[in-house]
Design an enzyme around this catalytic site. Structure first.
Site, PDB file in Angstrom:
ATOM      1  N   ASP A  39      -3.702  -0.132   2.661  1.00 42.02           N
ATOM      2  CA  ASP A  39      -5.095   0.164   2.318  1.00 42.02           C
ATOM      3  C   ASP A  39      -6.009  -0.968   2.792  1.00 42.02           C
ATOM      4  O   ASP A  39      -7.232  -0.889   2.627  1.00 42.02           O
ATOM      5  CB  ASP A  39      -5.271   0.473   0.829  1.00 42.02           C
ATOM      6  CG  ASP A  39      -4.847  -0.666  -0.077  1.00 42.02           C
ATOM      7  OD1 ASP A  39      -4.373  -1.705   0.435  1.00 42.02           O
ATOM      8  OD2 ASP A  39      -4.983  -0.519  -1.312  1.00 42.02           O
ATOM      9  N   SER A  40      -5.420  -1.993   3.438  1.00 45.45           N
ATOM     10  CA  SER A  40      -6.239  -2.991   4.140  1.00 45.45           C
ATOM     11  C   SER A  40      -7.100  -2.309   5.200  1.00 45.45           C
ATOM     12  O   SER A  40      -8.042  -2.913   5.715  1.00 45.45           O
ATOM     13  CB  SER A  40      -5.348  -4.059   4.790  1.00 45.45           C
ATOM     14  OG  SER A  40      -4.338  -3.459   5.571  1.00 45.45           O
ATOM     15  N   LYS A  72       3.861   2.630  -1.466  1.00 48.79           N
ATOM     16  CA  LYS A  72       3.730   1.279  -2.035  1.00 48.79           C
ATOM     17  C   LYS A  72       2.632   1.285  -3.090  1.00 48.79           C
ATOM     18  O   LYS A  72       1.583   1.914  -2.873  1.00 48.79           O
ATOM     19  CB  LYS A  72       3.404   0.263  -0.937  1.00 48.79           C
ATOM     20  CG  LYS A  72       3.123  -1.147  -1.479  1.00 48.79           C
ATOM     21  CD  LYS A  72       3.229  -2.226  -0.423  1.00 48.79           C
ATOM     22  CE  LYS A  72       1.998  -2.445   0.410  1.00 48.79           C
ATOM     23  NZ  LYS A  72       0.794  -2.864  -0.347  1.00 48.79           N
ATOM     24  N   GLU A 110       2.836 -11.035  -2.128  1.00 47.88           N
ATOM     25  CA  GLU A 110       1.656 -11.494  -1.391  1.00 47.88           C
ATOM     26  C   GLU A 110       1.111 -12.782  -2.001  1.00 47.88           C
ATOM     27  O   GLU A 110       0.873 -12.868  -3.219  1.00 47.88           O
ATOM     28  CB  GLU A 110       0.559 -10.406  -1.391  1.00 47.88           C
ATOM     29  CG  GLU A 110      -0.694 -10.878  -0.649  1.00 47.88           C
ATOM     30  CD  GLU A 110      -1.643  -9.768  -0.224  1.00 47.88           C
ATOM     31  OE1 GLU A 110      -1.351  -8.586  -0.473  1.00 47.88           O
ATOM     32  OE2 GLU A 110      -2.691 -10.109   0.362  1.00 47.88           O
TER      33      GLU A 110
END
Ligand code: KIV
Length: 274
Positions: free
Chosen positions: A55-56, A123, A192
């Site tokens: 979704d970046s 994810k 992350e």
């Protein structure tokens, strides 16, 4: 047994079994984000193992400041474009912001990402309540990647894009979260922006493959945003980003350099770690 008619037998598709074998053998998993068919062809040609429709895309494709505005329709559209072009890599697609607030919605949206978007795994940004969602999806045989550490969908609540787990208590909580997510049925854990020591500890504690972004060199694999690797992104870059266009003549060569650097343990170097 069913066989894809046009499959190139010399390049069998990456599956969860392949990734488990890679973890067991200590072979690093090279992963990148992707949002369209043209880049998907390049990533496949560079022998990337795992492709993430992240979704970046809300930031790098749509020009938003966060991933929050990204919708299910956007994710399905981009995932389908990538899926059409991929042959060998394993395809993960993000469940976007607030698409998994309940078990029922998480299931409905995962099915959409798989049936309409061609995803092999979904994810979600996890911890706390999401552990039950992971368990529910896993009980329906949906492959799940649990995203731990810096969670961009929570950025308005947590107050910014910051390294997570620097303090002893938060590090212990993140390790516990990762363990619970694995027990709940997560097939991959993605870390992350956490200290390298914590990335190493979580990777050692889990049986499933662990892929890191800004989580140090000891995770089972690495992932970066392709636009960062190819130096397309302008402005200030996060510490963990390396420009692989340096010294290469074209995009495919840069992507191949990334895969080689990950496999050989040259990336990430100490200057990319927290
Ligand atoms: O959305 C995304 O691209 C991601 C990666 C940064 C791991 O979650």
């Amino acid at each position: 047994m069913y066989t894809h008619l046009q499959r190139d037998a010399s390049r069998p598709p990456v599956t969860l079994a392949t990734l488990a074998r890679m973890k067991a053998d200590g072979e690093k998993i090279a992963s990148l984000t992707c949002y369209d068919a043209s880049f998907a062809v390049l990533l496949d040609a560079a022998d990337v193992d795992v492709v993430l429709v992240g979704d970046s895309l809300g930031m790098v494709i749509q020009g938003h400041h966060t991933t929050v505005p990204v919708t299910m329709d956007h994710m399905v559209y981009h995932s389908a474009a990538v899926a059409r072009a991929l042959q060998r890599p394993f395809l993960i697609t993000d469940l976007p912001f607030m698409s998994y607030p309940s078990q029922a919605l998480a299931l409905e949206h995962s099915v959409r990402l798989m049936q309409q978007g061609g995803a092999q795994m979904v994810k979600l940004e996890s911890g706390g309540k999401q552990t039950e969602i992971v368990e529910f999806l896993a009980s329906h045989d949906i492959a799940v990647c649990a995203h731990v550490g810096l969670k961009p969908q929570s950025v308005h609540k947590t107050g910014g894009f910051r390294v997570q787990g620097r303090e002893r208590e938060t590090a212990a909580r993140l390790l516990e979260e990762a363990r619970s997510l694995e027990s709940a049925g997560a097939d991959i854990v993605l870390l992350e922006c956490i200290p390298a020591t914590l990335g190493k500890a979580i990777t050692a504690a889990l049986q499933v493959p662990v892929i890191g972004i800004g989580a140090g060199p000891d995770t089972d694999g690495q992932i970066l945003v392709t636009y960062d690797v190819l130096d397309i992104t302008t402005g200030r870059k996060p510490r963990f980003v390396r420009n692989f266009m340096d010294g290469t003549g074209n995009n495919l060569e840069a992507l191949q350099q990334y895969v080689r650097a990950v496999k050989q343990g040259e990336y990430p170097a100490p200057e990319h770690c927290f």
